[in-house]
Structure formats: C-alpha cells, structure tokens
Design a protein around this motif. Structure first.
Motif: not given
Lengths: 183, 469
Positions: B377-397
């Motif tokens: 998602a950060p590639l589209t300037n929607l969010t910062t790269w923090a989102f990619a890391f913050n959402s990872l545990p959630l999505n992995l679960y």
C-alpha cells in the motif's frame, strides 16, 4: 423421588383448579393483549388480516385475508392473487421440504448400511454421518433441485412484483376516495 | 431464578436441555448449558424487566436465549422441571467452563429427569400450575407469542424498530464505517458538513438496498433458522410499506449525494444499490459467482467515501477498496460453512455447498492477497511504510486462521476465522488511519490537521501524539 411427588401433586392441583366453577377463574391475560389469539376470529369480526404461526411442513406463515364489505374489484383481485400465491407457495415448499427430508433419510440409511448397520453408539445416542459426508448429500440435493428452484424464483419474483404493484394501486385509490369523501 | 438445575424443553418440543443456573450475590449470573455449545447466558433470566412480548400470565414463562451472533438463532424454551442444588456446585459444574459433558450423561444425583421426556409437566415460575402445550385444545395463555395468530395492524410505536431491522442497521453501520475509512484516507480537504452528508447518503442507500433484498427473499428467509424472525417474514409490515420505505430512503440518499456531495458519489451509490438488488439478490440462487458480486458490493462504499472527499478515484482508493473486496471472502466463506444444511434446503448456491474445496481455497487466497496489498500500500502514497510493518502481524494471524480453515475445514475453524474477520477489519482500518501519508507530510499539514484536531477533540482520552509516529 421428591420431583415425582412434586409433579404429581402439581398435576392434581392443576386438575382441581380446572374443575373449579367458571366464575372464580382469573381473568385471562389474553384479554389484555389484543391482536393475539390461538385462532383467528370469524370473518365478521376481523378488522385486519391475521397472520398465523409458521406451518411445520412449509415454514411459511399463513395469512387469513379480510374480505371487507365495500370491496372494489381491484381490492378483490389483489386479495385473490395473494391468496392464490400463498397456496402456491405453501404447496411448493411443503413438497420441497418433504423431498429434502426423505432424501436425507435415504442418504443416512445408505450410509448406515455401509457402516454395517451399526446405528447406535455405545453411549446410546444415534450415529450420524460426519459433516464431510453430509456435505456430499447437500451438494447433490442442491444441484438436483436447482432447475425447479430457478423456475420457482422466476415465478415468485413476477408474482411478488405484481402484488406490490396492485397494492400500490389499491392504496392510491383508497387515499383518493377518502380525500374525495372528506370534501 | 434460584440456583437449580433446570430441564428446559424447546418450544417445538424437539430438544431438551439441561441447564444450570447459578446465583451469586443475589443476582442470577450465568446459565450453563450441557451439550454441544459453549455456555451462554439466557437473556430473559438476567433481565426479567426486559421481557418484551412475553405474557405475564398465570402460565408458562417462556425464555429466549440470547443469540450470541447473527448466525445463531434465538431459541425459546420453557422450564419443565427443576432440581435444587446445594451450596456445593462442584459436583455439577465441569472443571473448566468450556469443556462440557455430552448431553447423554445424566447429571449426578438424579437420573429421573431423563425419563419423562414424552410427557413433560410444566411448572410455572410463580408457582401456579399450567396446562401443557401437548393439549389438543391449545390454551392461548400457555402458547408463546409466535405460535399464536396475530392481527396485522401496524404498531406505530415500533415502526422505527421495524425500519432499523429492515435496513439491517448493524450491517449498514459497518458499510458507513468503511465509507468513513475511504473518506478519511483520501488526500483532499476534509469538510465536516460534506462528510456528514456523504455518510448519511451512503447509509440511506444501504438501508434501501437491504430492504429491497428482504422484500424479495420472504419465502427463502422463512426456511432458514437465521432469518426466520425477520420483519417481513413475520408479517409485521406489508411488502408495500417496505418498498415505500426503500424508495424514500434510496431516493433521499441519492439526492443528498448528488446535490450536496458529488455526482460521482451519487453514481457509485446508485450503482451499488442496483448491483445489490438487481444482480446479487437473484444471483444468490443461480450461481456461486454471487459471492464475487457481493464482494464487489462491499468494496464500493470506501470508493464512495473517497470520491466524496476528492471528487475522483486515485490509486489509493483502489487499494482500500481492494482490501475490503478481499476481506469479504474469508468473512463470508467462513460464515457460510456452518449454514450448509440451511442453504442447501433453501436453494441458495453457495461455494460452501457446491464446491467446498473452492470455498476454502478462495478464503486462503484472499487472506494472502490482503497481506500482500497491505504490504504494498505505501507504494501508492496512501500510507507510510510503517503501515506495511504494523499490519503484518495482524494479517499474518488472519492468514494463519485462513490456513487452518483451508487445511481442516470444520465448524470450529470456520467460526474462528469468522470471528477473527470481525475484529481484523476495524483494527486494520485503524492502523491505516494512523499511518496515513498526509498526516506525516511536512508541507500538507493545515487541512488534515484541522480535521484530525476536530475528530480528536471528541475523544475523551488523552490525545495521541500523531506527529511522533
């Protein structure tokens, strides 16, 4: 032991209470809840349509329609259409559910036959096929009956739309006649 | 109710339950049910003053179980017999709450409760005896309200409640929340009045769509446990009334969106309404492709919110919509897994019935898709790269639960996936809000900051230091 004597005592009390003279009976709670009854009232006392409990075979609720005195032809047409649709729905679903139960029983019987007639478990409860086997039945039932379901759906949509259209016209004509009468 | 072991009989006389009621500190707390399900509190017993629609007659009291989720039906029971239990509860209660004995094991001490299933004696709670429902002349005092004939007279005091049920108000609320998400993530200027109008319009169109759906599904809803207490199935409103409500809500919502928000948002709203009522509703019985159409319907509200803010759909809008589109699959496939018998009998074409392997594959596939989309998602300037890391545990679960469902699909794994999907989406949206790109851009502070300050001003908790994230 105490439960049994308790229950027997209760039943005896109930019988005795029922046998009392009518004048001393408590006022039925039903009187304080208008609009609910075990059976619909006769046609002459009906102010609105009455809807009943779900039919056990078709799961549909029957409606007893009110035939009002000054009914116009449009209203009569609407009532007849609704009654006929109700009968048609009832016939379809009771037949469909009956077929479902029959086919399900057949499927379970064949499954049990494959399992060497061992239909009762050691703890006394009946054996049933597990979910994966039952899903096989659900799949075949759905695919077998899909053509008839599609035909039913087409017919139901047509009827429902026509009923809504007719009730709109009846409602409009009633409003207009009431407005004219007020004048 | 006093602490006791009660034998309850279900209204239709089909099932009998053994129920343990505990009283702690003078208040009835929990009701445990032996058998298949986890322990569940029976609503009426906890709150006797909230006993709506039940007869306070000298007859049997009917108790309704609280439906723990929208897919579990409410059941109605009457107490058949009662056994007092002493202060020592340990011999009756199992060691742990979730482990329950099978229903065929008799309770310790009294196995006579098992014997009289055929002819239950009904014991009313206030001590006055009543006749049983097995009597041929059904006494209206002892029948529950839904076994009686009811006059179809409109009850105006309950009209708002009927409208809320018709519009599936909880689902509409979730739709509006996803539209709020779309609006907030959009990089345009945020105006509170436009926001309010856009959300109201979205909510109204959603109400209209759900109502029309219910009007056409009356005979099918009567067949399924989950839906048989709907407003139109019970005849509380006439179909014409429901259609009128839908027409008013839909037209008001669309006009609101067209006049005061955006033609694009209005077009999306009308398109969504048409897609849901004219395509999805009939397609549910025709082919399993209805799930894909339904997911599309769920993905459009964020697009509406985004369009309401900026007036056009940039790349970020499609990312948010894509996440919502993918989310629908594990959510719905897990839900439909447990309803296979009902769907089969009522004639609905769902993947879980016709092609169970596909059902599990698709759920897992879209869990993985959500993970990859969120990471990119950060590639589209929607969010910062923090989102990619913050959402990872959630999505992995979430993917892990999807994997469990794929590997071994049963009621338990389906239920876990469904329940997880319910909190996964709001949490993911929250993550996205916090990591929004414009919040962290040094040059674009003013408009967003005004909106954020406005929102945060309502918050009772201490303000989060957004600038520090």
């Amino acid at each position: 032991m105490m439960i049994r004597t308790f229950c027997t005592g209760r039943n005896a009390y109930a019988a005795a209470m029922k046998a009392r003279p009518a004048g001393r009976r408590k006022v039925k709670a039903k009187a304080s809840v208008p609009g609910l009854a075990a059976q619909p009232p006769p046609q002459s006392q009906m102010a609105h349509d009455w809807i009943g409990p779900a039919d056990p075979s078709s799961n549909l609720r029957p409606i007893k329609f009110r035939v009002s005195a000054g009914e116009s032809s449009a209203e009569e047409r609407l009532r007849q259409l609704r009654a006929e649709t109700q009968k048609w729905n009832q016939a379809f679903w009771s037949d469909h559910n009956q077929q479902f139960n029959k086919e399900k029983a057949d499927f379970i019987r064949t499954w049990l036959e494959k399992e060497d007639f061992n239909s009762v478990r050691t703890d006394g409860s009946k054996r049933m096929p597990p979910a994966e086997d039952m899903s096989e039945f659900y799949r075949t039932f759905l695919t077998e009956h899909q053509p008839s379901q599609l035909q039913y759906q087409r017919e139901w949509y047509k009827r429902n739309l026509y009923i809504i259209y007719l009730s709109f016209r009846v409602k409009m004509s009633r409003l207009v006649s009431r407005a004219l009468m007020r004048r | 109710m006093r602490s006791a072991v009660y034998m309850l009989q279900q209204r239709a006389g089909v099932a009998a339950l053994k129920v343990v009621v505990l009283q702690q500190g003078g208040r009835t707390t929990c009701v445990w049910r032996t058998g298949d399900a986890p322990a569940r509190c029976l609503d009426t017993w906890n709150k006797p003053w909230a006993r709506r629609g039940q007869l306070q007659a000298s007859g049997v009291r009917w108790y309704t179980s609280k439906a723990s989720s929208s897919i579990t039906p409410k059941r109605t029971y009457k107490a058949v017999s009662r056994e007092r239990i002493g202060p020592d509860h340990s011999r009756i209660l199992p060691a742990s709450a979730s482990v329950l004995t099978s229903s065929t094991e008799p309770l310790q001490g009294n196995s006579r409760q098992e014997t009289d299933h055929n002819k239950p004696t009904t014991i009313a709670e206030d001590g006055v005896p009543a006749t049983g429902v097995d009597d041929v002349d059904a006494d209206p005092e002892v029948l529950p309200p839904n076994q009686l004939w009811r006059e179809q007279k409109l009850d105006l005091s309950k009209l708002l409640g009927y409208y809320m049920k018709l519009s599936k108000i909880r689902l509409t609320g979730l739709v509006v929340i996803s539209a709020v998400g779309g609006y907030y993530m959009a990089p345009g200027s945020h105006d509170f009045s436009t926001f309010l109008l856009a959300m109201t319009g979205t909510g109204l169109t959603s109400c209209a769509a759900n109502t029309i759906n219910q009007v056409f599904e009356v005979p099918f809803d009567s067949q399924m446990d989950r839906t048989r207490n709907r407003v139109l199935v019970r005849g509380l409103l006439s179909p014409l009334h429901a259609v009128g409500f839908a027409a008013v809500a839909g037209s008001t919502g669309t006009l609101l969106l067209y006049n005061w928000v955006n033609p694009l948002t209005a077009a999306l709203g009308v398109g969504n309404l048409a897609l849901y009522t004219l395509l999805y509703t009939p397609m549910k019985r025709m082919s399993i492709a209805n799930t894909w159409v339904g997911s599309l319907v769920g993905a459009i509200p964020p697009l509406m919110g985004w369009a309401a803010c900026t007036g056009q759909l940039e790349a970020g809008a499609w990312v948010v919509a894509g996440i919502l589109y993918s989310w629908q699959f594990p959510h719905f496939n897990a839900l439909s897994w447990r309803l296979r018998p009902d769907y089969s009998r009522a004639g609905y074409c769902m993947m879980s019935v016709t092609n169970p392997n596909l059902c599990r594959r698709v759920a897992l596939r879209h869990c993985l898709l959500i993970t990859s989309v969120c990471s990119l998602a950060p590639l589209t300037n929607l969010t910062t790269w923090a989102f990619a890391f913050n959402s990872l545990p959630l999505n992995l679960y979430f993917t892990y639960l999807g994997w469990k469902f794929y590997e071994d699909a049963n009621n338990q794994s389906a239920r876990r996936l469904f329940m997880a999907s319910l909190w996964h989406l709001p949490t993911l949206l929250l993550c996205m809000f916090i990591c929004k790109k414009s919040l962290h851009d040094k040059d674009k502070q003013d408009n967003i900051k005004v909106f954020t300050d406005f929102l945060v001003g309502f918050h009772p908790f201490p303000v989060l230091p957004f600038h520090r994230l």
